[in-house]
Scaffold this active site. Structure first.
Site, PDB file in Angstrom:
ATOM      1  N   ASP A 226      -0.566  -4.182  -3.615  1.00 23.76           N
ATOM      2  CA  ASP A 226      -1.691  -3.253  -3.478  1.00 23.76           C
ATOM      3  C   ASP A 226      -1.194  -1.821  -3.305  1.00 23.76           C
ATOM      4  O   ASP A 226      -1.553  -1.123  -2.365  1.00 23.76           O
ATOM      5  CB  ASP A 226      -2.555  -3.649  -2.283  1.00 23.76           C
ATOM      6  CG  ASP A 226      -3.970  -4.032  -2.730  1.00 23.76           C
ATOM      7  OD1 ASP A 226      -4.814  -4.281  -1.856  1.00 23.76           O
ATOM      8  OD2 ASP A 226      -4.235  -4.061  -3.958  1.00 23.76           O
TER       9      ASP A 226
ATOM     10  N   HIS B 151      -7.693  -5.558   0.783  1.00 29.41           N
ATOM     11  CA  HIS B 151      -6.453  -4.854   1.099  1.00 29.41           C
ATOM     12  C   HIS B 151      -5.705  -5.517   2.260  1.00 29.41           C
ATOM     13  O   HIS B 151      -4.480  -5.594   2.247  1.00 29.41           O
ATOM     14  CB  HIS B 151      -6.792  -3.403   1.454  1.00 29.41           C
ATOM     15  CG  HIS B 151      -5.634  -2.477   1.321  1.00 29.41           C
ATOM     16  ND1 HIS B 151      -4.801  -2.459   0.231  1.00 29.41           N
ATOM     17  CD2 HIS B 151      -5.166  -1.540   2.168  1.00 29.41           C
ATOM     18  CE1 HIS B 151      -3.867  -1.543   0.409  1.00 29.41           C
ATOM     19  NE2 HIS B 151      -4.064  -0.965   1.568  1.00 29.41           N
TER      20      HIS B 151
ATOM     21  N   SER C 107       0.827  -1.209   0.000  1.00 28.92           N
ATOM     22  CA  SER C 107       0.000   0.000   0.000  1.00 28.92           C
ATOM     23  C   SER C 107       0.865   1.265   0.000  1.00 28.92           C
ATOM     24  O   SER C 107       1.546   1.501  -0.990  1.00 28.92           O
ATOM     25  CB  SER C 107      -0.974  -0.062   1.177  1.00 28.92           C
ATOM     26  OG  SER C 107      -2.077   0.763   0.913  1.00 28.92           O
TER      27      SER C 107
HETATM   28  C1  LIG Z   1     -10.436   4.804   9.603  1.00 29.05           C
HETATM   29  C2  LIG Z   1      -8.979   4.817   9.430  1.00 29.05           C
HETATM   30  N1  LIG Z   1      -8.551   5.225   8.078  1.00 29.05           N
HETATM   31  C3  LIG Z   1      -7.180   5.765   8.278  1.00 29.05           C
HETATM   32  C4  LIG Z   1      -6.716   6.610   7.149  1.00 29.05           C
HETATM   33  C5  LIG Z   1      -8.536   4.073   7.097  1.00 29.05           C
HETATM   34  C6  LIG Z   1      -7.855   2.818   7.741  1.00 29.05           C
HETATM   35  N2  LIG Z   1      -7.482   1.822   6.714  1.00 29.05           N
HETATM   36  C7  LIG Z   1      -8.282   0.614   6.638  1.00 29.05           C
HETATM   37  C8  LIG Z   1      -7.916  -0.302   7.779  1.00 29.05           C
HETATM   38  C9  LIG Z   1      -6.546  -0.710   8.311  1.00 29.05           C
HETATM   39  C10 LIG Z   1      -7.569  -1.469   9.061  1.00 29.05           C
HETATM   40  C11 LIG Z   1      -7.525  -2.502  10.169  1.00 29.05           C
HETATM   41  C12 LIG Z   1      -6.306  -2.903  10.679  1.00 29.05           C
HETATM   42  C13 LIG Z   1      -6.294  -3.839  11.725  1.00 29.05           C
HETATM   43  C14 LIG Z   1      -7.501  -4.343  12.210  1.00 29.05           C
HETATM   44  C15 LIG Z   1      -7.487  -5.338  13.326  1.00 29.05           C
HETATM   45  F1  LIG Z   1      -8.665  -5.372  13.954  1.00 29.05           F
HETATM   46  F2  LIG Z   1      -7.231  -6.536  12.846  1.00 29.05           F
HETATM   47  F3  LIG Z   1      -6.545  -4.990  14.206  1.00 29.05           F
HETATM   48  C16 LIG Z   1      -8.728  -3.935  11.692  1.00 29.05           C
HETATM   49  C17 LIG Z   1      -8.754  -2.994  10.644  1.00 29.05           C
HETATM   50  C18 LIG Z   1      -8.292  -0.139   9.205  1.00 29.05           C
HETATM   51  C19 LIG Z   1      -8.305  -1.756   7.778  1.00 29.05           C
HETATM   52  C20 LIG Z   1      -6.413   2.050   5.892  1.00 29.05           C
HETATM   53  O1  LIG Z   1      -5.681   2.997   6.074  1.00 29.05           O
HETATM   54  C21 LIG Z   1      -6.105   1.087   4.712  1.00 29.05           C
HETATM   55  N3  LIG Z   1      -4.721   1.398   4.268  1.00 29.05           N
HETATM   56  C22 LIG Z   1      -3.650   0.747   4.798  1.00 29.05           C
HETATM   57  S1  LIG Z   1      -3.904  -0.437   5.990  1.00 29.05           S
HETATM   58  C23 LIG Z   1      -2.269  -0.957   6.498  1.00 29.05           C
HETATM   59  C24 LIG Z   1      -2.357  -1.594   7.829  1.00 29.05           C
HETATM   60  C25 LIG Z   1      -2.640  -0.816   8.944  1.00 29.05           C
HETATM   61  C26 LIG Z   1      -2.770  -1.420  10.194  1.00 29.05           C
HETATM   62  C27 LIG Z   1      -2.629  -2.794  10.281  1.00 29.05           C
HETATM   63  F4  LIG Z   1      -2.747  -3.359  11.482  1.00 29.05           F
HETATM   64  C28 LIG Z   1      -2.325  -3.572   9.182  1.00 29.05           C
HETATM   65  C29 LIG Z   1      -2.210  -2.965   7.953  1.00 29.05           C
HETATM   66  N4  LIG Z   1      -2.392   1.007   4.430  1.00 29.05           N
HETATM   67  C30 LIG Z   1      -2.116   1.980   3.502  1.00 29.05           C
HETATM   68  O2  LIG Z   1      -0.942   2.225   3.183  1.00 29.05           O
HETATM   69  C31 LIG Z   1      -3.232   2.690   2.963  1.00 29.05           C
HETATM   70  C32 LIG Z   1      -4.503   2.407   3.350  1.00 29.05           C
HETATM   71  C33 LIG Z   1      -5.436   3.245   2.708  1.00 29.05           C
HETATM   72  C34 LIG Z   1      -4.717   4.079   1.867  1.00 29.05           C
HETATM   73  C35 LIG Z   1      -3.265   3.784   1.971  1.00 29.05           C
END
Ligand SMILES: CCN(CC)CCN(C[C@]12C[C@](c3ccc(C(F)(F)F)cc3)(C1)C2)C(=O)Cn1c(SCc2ccc(F)cc2)nc(=O)c2c1C=CC2
Length: 398
Positions: free
Chosen positions: A265, A320, A242
């Site tokens: 991704d 993702h 990402s």
């Molecule tokens: C509302 C928050 N809002 C913030 C900007 C969007 C938050 N979001 C979707 C999420 C990460 C999510 C997540 C994690 C972990 C659990 C758990 F429950 F398992 F712990 C659940 C739910 C919350 C799915 C993303 O940011 C997606 N994303 C990611 S996720 C990378 C990641 C983060 C934390 C982790 F533990 C594992 C992986 N990396 C990127 O580089 C980019 C994006 C979007 C654009 C660029």
């Protein structure tokens, strides 16, 4: 895939012939230093225990903030659920490899940190790679830490008897966008810092390879001297998920020692289009089915080249979160509810991603292994793969 049992993350076992060791390195102690988790082929040892998946509870605090959920409750839930999880790698086990190892520098996504991609990093290390999973200090990680020297007043109070007697641990958490702040300038500044941190990690590994002793701020039992002459520094790749995928492109542009890149991704938004013509190395885009959209794909397509190999595949039924370790954490229904799992079995998805990656790395790092058996995956030849993408990209106006 049943629920992860109490202390063993449901990560699938690695397929490669090597046992895998894991250790952490930080130098220097400031936020400008290099901080990474190292995964490497190791000697089989009963002495070493498995490494912790998330080493400090502050990471769960940061994750709660990043996910905008209440910190006290969720930090306790995260700790209860995941606090004792171990990864399939032996903490500080002695390095062992009969041949020089190719190297991969790995860059985590927004809100993640260095330990959350162990299913990918452990697999690569089991196949003979040395992998440095960088922890970025650009405020894109949910949490990260560094140290500062005690000031006289702190010395006077003699509070923390920390192992580094004069160093005090400092936590840096995820920086949210301020109200009305435009996102691109922040993300573009962060992706440049992230690339510098990947290059700095490679520099540190290069020094270890030449036998230069460096002082690891973290107290590990790992014998770093054993890394002398262990790496094939002509065979180095950069990989990331990402935001880490954008970091791959930026790193390739800045550092020619990165011979190729694998972007999982990729989130293309932080990148300046003007760098695209300056990237000369092969790139492999491995996409999930749900994360992509036309604007993001069309940016990837701008990197297409007739002379430099640029490949793209999409894994059917993935989301993702199919790349980070969280996808292995929960049972099916909760995982799908929280968008941590797609329709496909997460172990099958990561296996396809890892095998396609190994085939691409063999091709562009000139490895003499048998990873070319998975060449068809690079062209999306598998029931669970789509060559290129399933996103319809309207031909952008010329
Ligand atoms: C509302 C928050 N809002 C913030 C900007 C969007 C938050 N979001 C979707 C999420 C990460 C999510 C997540 C994690 C972990 C659990 C758990 F429950 F398992 F712990 C659940 C739910 C919350 C799915 C993303 O940011 C997606 N994303 C990611 S996720 C990378 C990641 C983060 C934390 C982790 F533990 C594992 C992986 N990396 C990127 O580089 C980019 C994006 C979007 C654009 C660029």
């Amino acid at each position: 895939m049943g629920n992860a049992c109490s202390n063993n993350l449901g990560i699938p076992p690695a397929n490669g012939p090597n046992h895998v060791g894991c250790t952490d390195f930080m130098m220097d102690h400031t936020a400008q230093g290099s901080f990474f988790r190292l995964y490497y082929p190791c000697q089989e040892t009963e002495k070493s225990e498995k490494a912790d998946w998330v080493p400090c509870r502050e990471y769960f605090n940061g994750l709660a903030d990043f996910m905008k959920i209440n910190r006290t409750l969720s930090e306790r839930i995260f700790n209860y659920l995941f606090g004792s999880f171990k990864i399939p790698a032996f903490l500080d086990a002695p390095f062992k490899s009969r041949e020089k190892c190719p190297v991969v520098i790995f860059s985590h996504g927004l809100g993640a940190f260095r330990t959350l991609y162990s299913a990918i990093c452990v697999e690569l290390a089991s196949q003979g790679f040395i992998v440095a999973s960088v922890e970025h200090r650009d405020q894109s990680a949910s949490a990260t830490f560094y140290f500062h020297e005690k000031t006289d007043s702190e010395n006077a109070s003699k509070t923390s008897a920390s192992a580094q007697s004069n160093l005090v641990k400092e936590w840096m958490y995820y920086r949210t966008l301020r109200h009305g702040e435009s996102e691109f300038p922040l993300r573009n500044k962060q992706v440049k810092q992230r690339a510098d941190e990947c290059i700095q990690a490679l520099d540190r590994l290069t020094k270890f390879n030449s036998g230069i002793r460096m002082q690891n701020v973290l107290q590990t039992q790992f014998d770093w001297a054993a890394l002398e002459n262990s790496m094939d520094l002509c065979r180095v790749a950069v990989m990331g998920h990402s935001f880490g995928g954008a970091t791959v492109i930026e790193s390739l542009c800045k550092e020619v020692n990165f011979k190729c890149g694998v972007a999982l991704d990729a989130w293309m938004f932080p990148l300046d289009d003007e760098i695209f013509p300056r990237v000369k190395q092969p790139i492999f885009f491995i996409n999930s089915e749900k994360f992509q959209w036309a604007g993001n794909i069309s940016r990837m397509r701008k990197l297409d080249s007739a002379v430099i190999q640029r490949k793209m595949i999409t894994i059917r039924g993935t989301v993702h979160q199919s790349f980070p370790d969280f996808t292995f954490l929960t049972g099916n229904w909760l995982g799908k509810l929280m968008k941590l799992k797609g329709e496909i079995d997460p172990a099958i998805a990561i296996d396809l991603s890892n095998k396609a990656t190994l085939a691409f790395l063999q091709r562009h790092l000139g490895l003499e292994k048998n990873f070319n058996q998975w060449d068809p995956l690079i062209d999306g030849e598998d029931d669970n793969l789509i060559p290129g993408t399933n996103v319809t990209v309207l031909q952008s106006a010329m």
